[in-house]
Design an enzyme around this catalytic site. Structure first.
Site, PDB file in Angstrom:
ATOM      1  N   HIS A 203      -6.519   8.606   4.593  1.00  0.00           N
ATOM      2  CA  HIS A 203      -5.408   8.570   3.381  1.00  0.00           C
ATOM      3  C   HIS A 203      -5.365   7.137   2.680  1.00  0.00           C
ATOM      4  O   HIS A 203      -4.546   6.460   1.526  1.00  0.00           O
ATOM      5  CB  HIS A 203      -4.505   7.453   4.732  1.00  0.00           C
TER       6      HIS A 203
HETATM    7  C1  UD1 Z   1      -1.160   0.901   5.090  1.00  0.00           C
HETATM    8  C2  UD1 Z   1      -2.479  -0.850   4.760  1.00  0.00           C
HETATM    9  C3  UD1 Z   1      -3.539  -0.140   4.662  1.00  0.00           C
HETATM   10  C4  UD1 Z   1      -4.225   1.160   6.134  1.00  0.00           C
HETATM   11  C5  UD1 Z   1      -2.333   1.984   6.636  1.00  0.00           C
HETATM   12  C6  UD1 Z   1      -2.468   2.325   8.122  1.00  0.00           C
HETATM   13  C7  UD1 Z   1      -1.692  -1.968   2.489  1.00  0.00           C
HETATM   14  C8  UD1 Z   1      -2.381  -2.484   1.824  1.00  0.00           C
HETATM   15  N1  UD1 Z   1      -2.123  -0.663   3.360  1.00  0.00           N
HETATM   16  O1  UD1 Z   1      -1.633   2.242   4.086  1.00  0.00           O
HETATM   17  O2  UD1 Z   1      -4.459  -0.536   4.663  1.00  0.00           O
HETATM   18  O3  UD1 Z   1      -4.821   1.826   6.495  1.00  0.00           O
HETATM   19  O4  UD1 Z   1      -1.046   1.546   6.351  1.00  0.00           O
HETATM   20  O5  UD1 Z   1      -1.994   4.115   8.099  1.00  0.00           O
HETATM   21  O6  UD1 Z   1      -1.131  -2.237   3.893  1.00  0.00           O
HETATM   22  N2  UD1 Z   1       5.279   6.872   3.762  1.00  0.00           N
HETATM   23  C9  UD1 Z   1       5.667   7.480   4.277  1.00  0.00           C
HETATM   24  N3  UD1 Z   1       6.498   7.562   5.216  1.00  0.00           N
HETATM   25  C10 UD1 Z   1       6.091   6.599   5.820  1.00  0.00           C
HETATM   26  C11 UD1 Z   1       4.903   5.254   4.920  1.00  0.00           C
HETATM   27  C12 UD1 Z   1       4.187   5.701   4.469  1.00  0.00           C
HETATM   28  O7  UD1 Z   1       6.351   8.910   3.740  1.00  0.00           O
HETATM   29  O8  UD1 Z   1       6.540   5.675   7.117  1.00  0.00           O
HETATM   30  C13 UD1 Z   1       4.692   7.274   1.773  1.00  0.00           C
HETATM   31  C14 UD1 Z   1       5.301   6.382   1.341  1.00  0.00           C
HETATM   32  O9  UD1 Z   1       5.154   7.684   0.022  1.00  0.00           O
HETATM   33  C15 UD1 Z   1       4.139   5.470   0.938  1.00  0.00           C
HETATM   34  C16 UD1 Z   1       3.128   5.850   1.286  1.00  0.00           C
HETATM   35  O10 UD1 Z   1       3.244   7.113   1.924  1.00  0.00           O
HETATM   36  O11 UD1 Z   1       4.930   5.302  -1.142  1.00  0.00           O
HETATM   37  C17 UD1 Z   1       1.947   4.894   1.228  1.00  0.00           C
HETATM   38  O12 UD1 Z   1       2.458   3.932   2.298  1.00  0.00           O
HETATM   39  P1  UD1 Z   1       1.905   1.853   2.185  1.00  0.00           P
HETATM   40  O13 UD1 Z   1       3.052   1.850   3.753  1.00  0.00           O
HETATM   41  O14 UD1 Z   1       2.448   2.023   1.237  1.00  0.00           O
HETATM   42  O15 UD1 Z   1       0.505   2.373   2.423  1.00  0.00           O
HETATM   43  P2  UD1 Z   1      -0.355   3.093   3.376  1.00  0.00           P
HETATM   44  O16 UD1 Z   1      -1.538   3.990   2.768  1.00  0.00           O
HETATM   45  O17 UD1 Z   1       0.432   3.471   4.392  1.00  0.00           O
HETATM   46  N1  UDP Z   2      -3.521   7.295  14.674  1.00  0.00           N
HETATM   47  C1  UDP Z   2      -3.085   8.474  15.432  1.00  0.00           C
HETATM   48  N2  UDP Z   2      -2.625   9.367  15.627  1.00  0.00           N
HETATM   49  C2  UDP Z   2      -2.726  10.089  14.164  1.00  0.00           C
HETATM   50  C3  UDP Z   2      -3.875   9.941  13.156  1.00  0.00           C
HETATM   51  C4  UDP Z   2      -4.294   8.127  13.584  1.00  0.00           C
HETATM   52  O1  UDP Z   2      -2.571   7.815  16.226  1.00  0.00           O
HETATM   53  O2  UDP Z   2      -2.642  11.895  13.497  1.00  0.00           O
HETATM   54  C5  UDP Z   2      -4.150   6.318  14.920  1.00  0.00           C
HETATM   55  C6  UDP Z   2      -5.671   6.345  15.471  1.00  0.00           C
HETATM   56  O3  UDP Z   2      -6.215   7.005  16.716  1.00  0.00           O
HETATM   57  C7  UDP Z   2      -6.172   4.693  14.714  1.00  0.00           C
HETATM   58  C8  UDP Z   2      -4.733   4.731  14.258  1.00  0.00           C
HETATM   59  O4  UDP Z   2      -4.067   5.876  14.162  1.00  0.00           O
HETATM   60  O5  UDP Z   2      -5.773   4.289  16.174  1.00  0.00           O
HETATM   61  C9  UDP Z   2      -5.750   4.531  12.563  1.00  0.00           C
HETATM   62  O6  UDP Z   2      -4.702   4.118  11.582  1.00  0.00           O
HETATM   63  P1  UDP Z   2      -4.725   4.194  10.251  1.00  0.00           P
HETATM   64  O7  UDP Z   2      -5.980   5.445  10.220  1.00  0.00           O
HETATM   65  O8  UDP Z   2      -3.160   4.900   9.565  1.00  0.00           O
HETATM   66  O9  UDP Z   2      -5.077   3.107   9.468  1.00  0.00           O
HETATM   67  P2  UDP Z   2      -6.154   1.782   9.618  1.00  0.00           P
HETATM   68  O10 UDP Z   2      -7.088   2.129  10.911  1.00  0.00           O
HETATM   69  O11 UDP Z   2      -7.217   3.046   8.816  1.00  0.00           O
HETATM   70  O12 UDP Z   2      -6.116   0.776   9.216  1.00  0.00           O
END
Ligand code: UD1
Ligand code: UDP
Length: 357
Positions: A203
């Site tokens: 992601h």
């Molecule tokens: C964010 C964090 C990242 C973390 C990740 C966990 C920052 C800078 N990044 O990245 O460090 O690893 O969360 O998963 O804070 N979207 C949906 N539904 C949701 C949320 C997001 O559709 O509920 C889609 C939207 O199109 C959005 C994109 O995902 O633009 C990215 O979401 P965003 O929260 O901006 O960043 P993450 O990639 O989730």
């Molecule tokens: N996770 C989850 N369901 C999923 C994928 C990940 O519950 O389908 C959990 C995973 O076990 C971990 C956390 O989400 O605890 C990691 O989140 P993510 O990879 O989105 O963010 P990051 O850790 O990179 O910030």
């Protein structure tokens, strides 16, 4: 005494859960969700399955640019802190919720505690690295998970208020892995057998924002000799939809899983492939060999311990195949490194706050 806790995304909810539980009954807890993640499967589901209180406030900042999310979070958290004047506020990790909370609290009487302080990838092109550095430099309490994190803080002149607590992911994993094993039906639902498949997640913006890079990663997974289950983050799904990517081989793209289902999927996998921060840690705790598709990591202890390897998309297919087919290579990546503490980080953090605020 009131303790405010801010979360914004999936991993913050999971990793803050042990702190929230430890604080219940010892502090008046005020739980704030910035609303960065808002889909039920990225947010609401975790409050339910981890048995957490519903957030008292949701700032509903939603999706947007880095500045939009940070600015909305900053204004929203500031107004909460001004209204309620808690003794301390906690945020965890490196998301935009963390930098918003850090900046808001640093100009108010409320003390800011940074959970998972001191991690560094030394890659300032990652928004998360900027968030980590800013949060660490304004924190009143730095809860560092490892020796190395303490050392990073010290190298930057931060030594007051630093506590080495271990990582709350151990608490979360240990509390839930047995429950996951017992309750989750994910393997039957997906029709896969233990140790016979790959659990994958991708992601990170650096992997999804370049469609060629994302396609190369997906192709490497699609040509694996074992099933690859990839619960896709909405960011990834959106790019794959845009480029019309359809796997035709081993890769199975599924919706994001609930924590118990994901833990069971990971715990029983033969190999994990990820770019997630939390999953690098969980794979090491569960002793599942991990391939991290990134040029660097802020979790280098997993690499030094031999349970995690960094790979680039062009090497992913070969490396994965080796781990799927060569038992000795795979065995060399398992073991008991216990990198992140004894599973009492949540209690430790709340003990410190109880004594200090
Ligand atoms: C964010 C964090 C990242 C973390 C990740 C966990 C920052 C800078 N990044 O990245 O460090 O690893 O969360 O998963 O804070 N979207 C949906 N539904 C949701 C949320 C997001 O559709 O509920 C889609 C939207 O199109 C959005 C994109 O995902 O633009 C990215 O979401 P965003 O929260 O901006 O960043 P993450 O990639 O989730
Ligand atoms: N996770 C989850 N369901 C999923 C994928 C990940 O519950 O389908 C959990 C995973 O076990 C971990 C956390 O989400 O605890 C990691 O989140 P993510 O990879 O989105 O963010 P990051 O850790 O990179 O910030």
């Amino acid at each position: 005494r009131e303790l405010a806790v801010v979360v914004g995304t999936r991993p913050e909810i999971i990793k803050m859960a042990p702190v929230i539980r430890a604080a219940q009954g010892r502090f008046d807890l005020h739980l704030i969700h910035t609303g960065q993640h808002y889909d039920e499967e990225m947010s609401g589901a975790f409050f339910e399955s981890l048995d957490l209180p519903t957030p008292d406030d949701n700032l509903e900042i939603g999706s947007g640019s880095q500045a939009e999310q940070t600015a909305s979070g900053l204004v929203g958290v500031e107004s909460m802190l001004v209204e309620r004047d808690p003794a301390a506020v906690l945020a965890l990790g490196d998301t935009n919720a963390v930098v918003s909370t850090a900046l808001a609290a640093s100009k108010l009487p409320t003390k800011f505690g940074h959970v998972e302080a001191g991690l560094r990838s030394f890659d300032r092109t990652m928004p998360e690295e900027v968030n980590r550095v800013v949060a660490d430099h304004v924190a009143d309490f730095s809860f560092a998970p490892t020796d190395q994190a303490v050392q990073h803080l010290d190298d930057e002149g931060i030594s007051a208020g630093v506590y080495e607590t271990g990582n709350t992911i151990v608490d979360a994993c240990r509390d839930h892995a047995p429950m996951a094993e017992e309750r989750s039906t994910v393997l039957t639902d997906l029709d896969i057998a233990g140790r016979d498949y790959v659990a994958a997640t991708i992601h990170r913006a650096s992997n999804t924002d370049d469609p060629d890079r994302l396609r190369a990663i997906m192709d490497a997974l699609d040509t694996a000799s074992a099933p690859v289950v990839l619960p896709a983050h909405p960011r990834t799904t959106s790019v794959l939809d845009d480029i019309g990517y359809e796997p035709s081989g081993s890769l199975r793209l599924v919706d994001p899983l609930d924590y118990l289902d994901f833990l069971k999927l990971l715990d029983n996998a033969r190999v994990a492939v990820t770019d997630s921060g939390g999953i690098q840690e969980e794979a090491s705790i569960l002793e599942v060999p991990c391939l991290t598709v990134r040029p660097n990591t802020e979790r280098p202890e997993t690499v030094s311990a031999g349970v995690n390897q960094l790979v680039e998309p062009e090497d992913l297919g070969d490396r994965l195949e080796t781990l799927l087919t060569d038992d000795a290579e795979r065995a060399a990546m398992t073991g008991h490194p216990n990198l992140y503490g004894d599973g009492t980080a949540g209690e430790h953090i709340v003990d410190v706050l109880d004594a200090q605020v």
